[in-house]
Motif scaffolding. Structure first.
Motif, PDB file in Angstrom:
ATOM      1  N   ALA A  28       0.836  -1.210   0.000  1.00 53.47           N
ATOM      2  CA  ALA A  28       0.000   0.000   0.000  1.00 53.47           C
ATOM      3  C   ALA A  28       0.868   1.257   0.000  1.00 53.47           C
ATOM      4  CB  ALA A  28      -0.931  -0.012   1.209  1.00 53.47           C
ATOM      5  N   LEU A  29       1.967   1.241   0.779  1.00 53.45           N
ATOM      6  CA  LEU A  29       2.859   2.405   0.805  1.00 53.45           C
ATOM      7  C   LEU A  29       3.550   2.589  -0.548  1.00 53.45           C
ATOM      8  CD1 LEU A  29       4.522   2.117   4.325  1.00 53.45           C
ATOM      9  CD2 LEU A  29       2.827   3.782   3.577  1.00 53.45           C
ATOM     10  N   LEU A  30       3.887   1.482  -1.227  1.00 56.97           N
ATOM     11  CA  LEU A  30       4.503   1.593  -2.549  1.00 56.97           C
ATOM     12  C   LEU A  30       3.522   2.205  -3.552  1.00 56.97           C
ATOM     13  CD1 LEU A  30       6.889   1.025  -4.400  1.00 56.97           C
ATOM     14  CD2 LEU A  30       5.930  -1.238  -4.823  1.00 56.97           C
ATOM     15  N   THR A  31       2.238   1.846  -3.437  1.00 53.44           N
ATOM     16  CA  THR A  31       1.226   2.422  -4.334  1.00 53.44           C
ATOM     17  C   THR A  31       1.079   3.924  -4.100  1.00 53.44           C
ATOM     18  OG1 THR A  31       0.032   0.305  -4.340  1.00 53.44           O
ATOM     19  CG2 THR A  31      -1.175   2.262  -5.065  1.00 53.44           C
ATOM     20  N   GLN A  32       1.066   4.341  -2.819  1.00 51.25           N
ATOM     21  CA  GLN A  32       0.982   5.774  -2.507  1.00 51.25           C
ATOM     22  C   GLN A  32       2.196   6.521  -3.050  1.00 51.25           C
ATOM     23  OE1 GLN A  32       0.376   6.339   1.698  1.00 51.25           O
ATOM     24  NE2 GLN A  32      -1.376   4.947   1.788  1.00 51.25           N
ATOM     25  N   LEU A  33       3.391   5.913  -2.904  1.00 53.64           N
ATOM     26  CA  LEU A  33       4.603   6.553  -3.411  1.00 53.64           C
ATOM     27  C   LEU A  33       4.554   6.698  -4.932  1.00 53.64           C
ATOM     28  CD1 LEU A  33       7.508   7.582  -3.032  1.00 53.64           C
ATOM     29  CD2 LEU A  33       8.280   5.206  -3.167  1.00 53.64           C
ATOM     30  N   SER A  34       4.116   5.663  -5.627  1.00 56.36           N
ATOM     31  CA  SER A  34       4.033   5.728  -7.093  1.00 56.36           C
ATOM     32  C   SER A  34       3.047   6.799  -7.546  1.00 56.36           C
ATOM     33  CB  SER A  34       3.620   4.363  -7.651  1.00 56.36           C
ATOM     34  OG  SER A  34       4.556   3.361  -7.302  1.00 56.36           O
ATOM     35  N   ASP A  35       1.915   6.910  -6.846  1.00 55.74           N
ATOM     36  CA  ASP A  35       0.933   7.945  -7.192  1.00 55.74           C
ATOM     37  C   ASP A  35       1.511   9.339  -6.986  1.00 55.74           C
ATOM     38  OD1 ASP A  35      -0.843   5.959  -7.824  1.00 55.74           O
ATOM     39  OD2 ASP A  35      -1.932   6.042  -5.914  1.00 55.74           O
ATOM     40  N   TYR A  36       2.252   9.516  -5.890  1.00 60.35           N
ATOM     41  CA  TYR A  36       2.831  10.830  -5.615  1.00 60.35           C
ATOM     42  C   TYR A  36       3.873  11.206  -6.674  1.00 60.35           C
ATOM     43  CZ  TYR A  36       5.408  14.567  -3.381  1.00 60.35           C
ATOM     44  OH  TYR A  36       6.024  15.758  -3.125  1.00 60.35           O
ATOM     45  N   LEU A  37       4.740  10.244  -7.050  1.00 64.22           N
ATOM     46  CA  LEU A  37       5.748  10.527  -8.066  1.00 64.22           C
ATOM     47  C   LEU A  37       5.101  10.824  -9.417  1.00 64.22           C
ATOM     48  CD1 LEU A  37       8.437   7.810  -7.211  1.00 64.22           C
ATOM     49  CD2 LEU A  37       8.499  10.235  -6.671  1.00 64.22           C
ATOM     50  N   THR A  38       4.000  10.144  -9.726  1.00 60.55           N
ATOM     51  CA  THR A  38       3.306  10.393 -10.995  1.00 60.55           C
ATOM     52  C   THR A  38       2.802  11.834 -11.081  1.00 60.55           C
ATOM     53  OG1 THR A  38       2.639   8.067 -11.109  1.00 60.55           O
ATOM     54  CG2 THR A  38       1.397   9.632 -12.454  1.00 60.55           C
TER      55      THR A  38
END
Length: 576
Positions: free
Chosen positions: A416-426
């Motif tokens: 879940a934290l990896l998904t949040q990080l990917s969304d933020y970088l996008t």
């Protein structure tokens, strides 16, 4: 009068947002969803929202990563703006006003002439002196960074604190990579310049070398703090002046007494050189020289005419290509007619950017440069500063492996934290197509390692995982030592594993089996032909080959029962 937002500090200083038309306005980085767009990597796509009501204009924060500040305080909910409120959006500080526009219009309107103005009064006006401001002996000039082009006077006998906190610093840089109190610049009465770092996060660099103590600098040194580069100019340095002495128009000599006057000698008559004949050999030599000069002159013009296209078009391009050839990701376009050069691409560091600018400045035919080259070092620092504010993302970082190529590495605990990080970088990383995301999820890596141990028959080996380091402890069957060494190599090759530390020891098969003694109670055992044949487990009788809770009994020894499931060895110890 309509309200305004006036940018007073930051990269957009001087920008004015007019809040006259409409009822709602969105401020952000995305021009498709924002009414007012700010080109700033620290500004979110939709950063803040303004709403006009009968009471006034309310502000609402829309950014969770870098919240909007009103008078240096993060607002909770909608805030009614008052005259003079300071609003920080990203790196820019705005002032809210409803009267500034009216005052500016009144200042622009010239006063009407009075009926008693005369030419005599105009003549009596006092003229301003030629120089009403004293110039400082030193000048701090910013040549790179958010404050590029700024010039600040430096006095002797003073110390200046440099940073981004206007409350405690004498010189303020609006740079995310600069600490609140970054460095101290000291100027002695004799004009000696010294600089020291004040424990900043990114350090102070002089001519490309970080300093650890008080360092003497000269006007030729480049000083770097964060992404800002500046130098000190000595205004009192000696300069050469060319002058010519004034020669008197005429000098008067005292009269000479008649008795001491020199005797006058008659000069011989002057010859007229025009009447002298010219020798023939001189005429022949002069004619030959004239013919030779004429031939050389015609040859020169002929060569110039035939090679003009190659000189004007091919040579400039080859010189520019040679200057930027070292920087692999930098591309250029040159307009020979205007002498304008366009540069695009990426460089790794500020030092490379300065070297590129120096090489271009050495080309004489380049009249102007439009430079849009990105410094990857500054992009990584700005992004990592924002990520470090989130405690769950502090285990990862972004770095540039080569110009224009970024890599995200590190660890996060859950998917879940990896998904949040990917969304933020996008949403916030400006060069997503050049980013390789190699962040590892700890829970996934742990499950993969544990599965490898169980499937290989090493269920008695315990596993620990910390920051990519795998620690193995316990025991394994010494007869399977080759299989164990192969397993260690496979673990080392996994993505996210930095190192494997083996503390497990080889032993016998019985000792290496998973111990289930606490789960079963053995109340008896029987033998047949000198070999264990049956046992009583938890009040039931089992023989060789029977299944106990899915485990197959493979051997019954005098004090140990051996079992197996899916290739994993188990044991139950008992005493007769």
């Amino acid at each position: 009068m309509p309200a305004h937002l006036i940018a007073e500090e930051g990269p957009h200083q001087g920008l004015i947002f007019n809040l006259e038309e409409g009822e709602e306005w969105v401020i952000g980085r995305d021009s498709d969803v924002s009414n007012f767009c700010l080109e700033d990597t620290t500004v979110s796509r939709k950063h803040a929202e303004l709403t006009k009501t009968a009471e006034g204009i309310y502000l609402k924060n829309l950014s969770r990563v870098n919240p909007t500040l009103v008078n240096e305080v993060e607002p909770e909910g909608d805030v009614l703006l008052a005259e003079g409120d300071r609003i920080q959006i990203g790196s820019t500080v705005f002032r809210f006003t409803e009267t500034a526009a009216q005052q500016e219009e009144e200042e622009k309107t010239p006063p009407e002439p009075t009926s008693y103005d005369t030419i005599f009064e105009d003549a009596e006006e006092e003229e301003a002196p030629f120089n009403i401001m004293s110039q400082a002996p030193f000048l701090l000039k910013v040549i790179s960074g958010p404050n590029a082009g700024a010039e600040i006077g430096i006095e002797k006998g003073r110390a200046y604190v440099i940073g981004k906190d206007p409350a405690t610093c004498d010189i303020v840089f609006h740079d995310l990579a600069v600490s609140r109190g970054h460095a101290r610049l000291t100027v002695s009465e004799e004009g000696v310049l010294e600089i020291e770092d004040l424990g900043s996060k990114n350090g102070t660099i002089v001519n490309g070398t970080p300093i650890a103590e008080l360092t003497t600098v000269t006007p030729q040194d480049l000083i770097s703090i964060g992404t800002t580069i500046f130098l000190i100019i000595d205004r009192e340095a000696a300069q050469e002046t060319i002058y010519s002495p004034i020669t008197p128009a005429a000098e008067t000599s005292p009269p000479v007494p008649a008795e001491t006057a020199p005797e006058i000698v008659e000069e011989p008559p002057k010859r007229n050189w025009r009447e002298d004949p010219i020798p023939t050999k001189y005429l022949v030599g002069g004619g030959a020289l004239l013919i030779t000069c004429f031939i050389l002159l015609m040859t020169f013009f002929s060569l110039f005419k035939s090679h003009r296209l190659e000189s004007d078009l091919k040579e400039p391009v080859s010189q520019i290509k040679e200057a930027v050839d070292k920087f692999k990701d930098v591309q250029f376009s040159f307009n020979p007619a205007s002498g304008k050069l366009f540069l695009v691409g990426h460089v790794l560091t500020n030092v490379e950017d300065q070297e590129l600018k120096f090489r271009i400045e050495e080309i004489p035919f380049v009249q102007s440069v439009e430079n849009t080259v990105i410094i990857d070092e500054g992009v990584c620092k700005a992004m990592n500063d924002v990520l470090s504010e989130n405690a769950q993302w502090r285990g990862m970082s972004i770095r540039a492996v080569e110009p224009g190529k970024f890599i995200a590495t590190g660890y996060v605990q859950t998917t879940a934290l990896l998904t949040q990080l990917s969304d933020y970088l996008t949403l916030n990383f400006p060069y997503l197509d050049r980013l390789d995301n190699q962040v590892v999820v700890v829970e996934n890596l742990y499950a993969q390692l544990e599965g490898m141990l169980l499937s290989s028959g090493f269920g008695a080996v315990a596993l620990q995982l910390s920051n990519g380091e795998v620690i193995l402890s316990g025991r394994y069957n010494q007869k399977m030592e080759r299989e164990y060494e192969k397993l260690l190599k496979e673990m080392n090759s996994l993505k996210g594993v930095a190192a494997v530390k083996n503390l497990a020891v080889p032993t016998t098969a019985n000792q290496a089996a998973v111990d289930l003694t606490r789960q079963f109670q053995v109340s008896g055992a029987a033998t047949h032909d000198g070999r264990g044949y049956s046992v009583i487990l938890n009040g039931k009788i089992y023989t060789l080959g029977d299944s106990v809770d899915g485990l197959i009994i493979t051997d019954i020894e005098p004090n140990t029962i051996l079992l197996e499931k899916d290739g994993i060895k188990y044991k139950i110890d008992y005493t007769r």
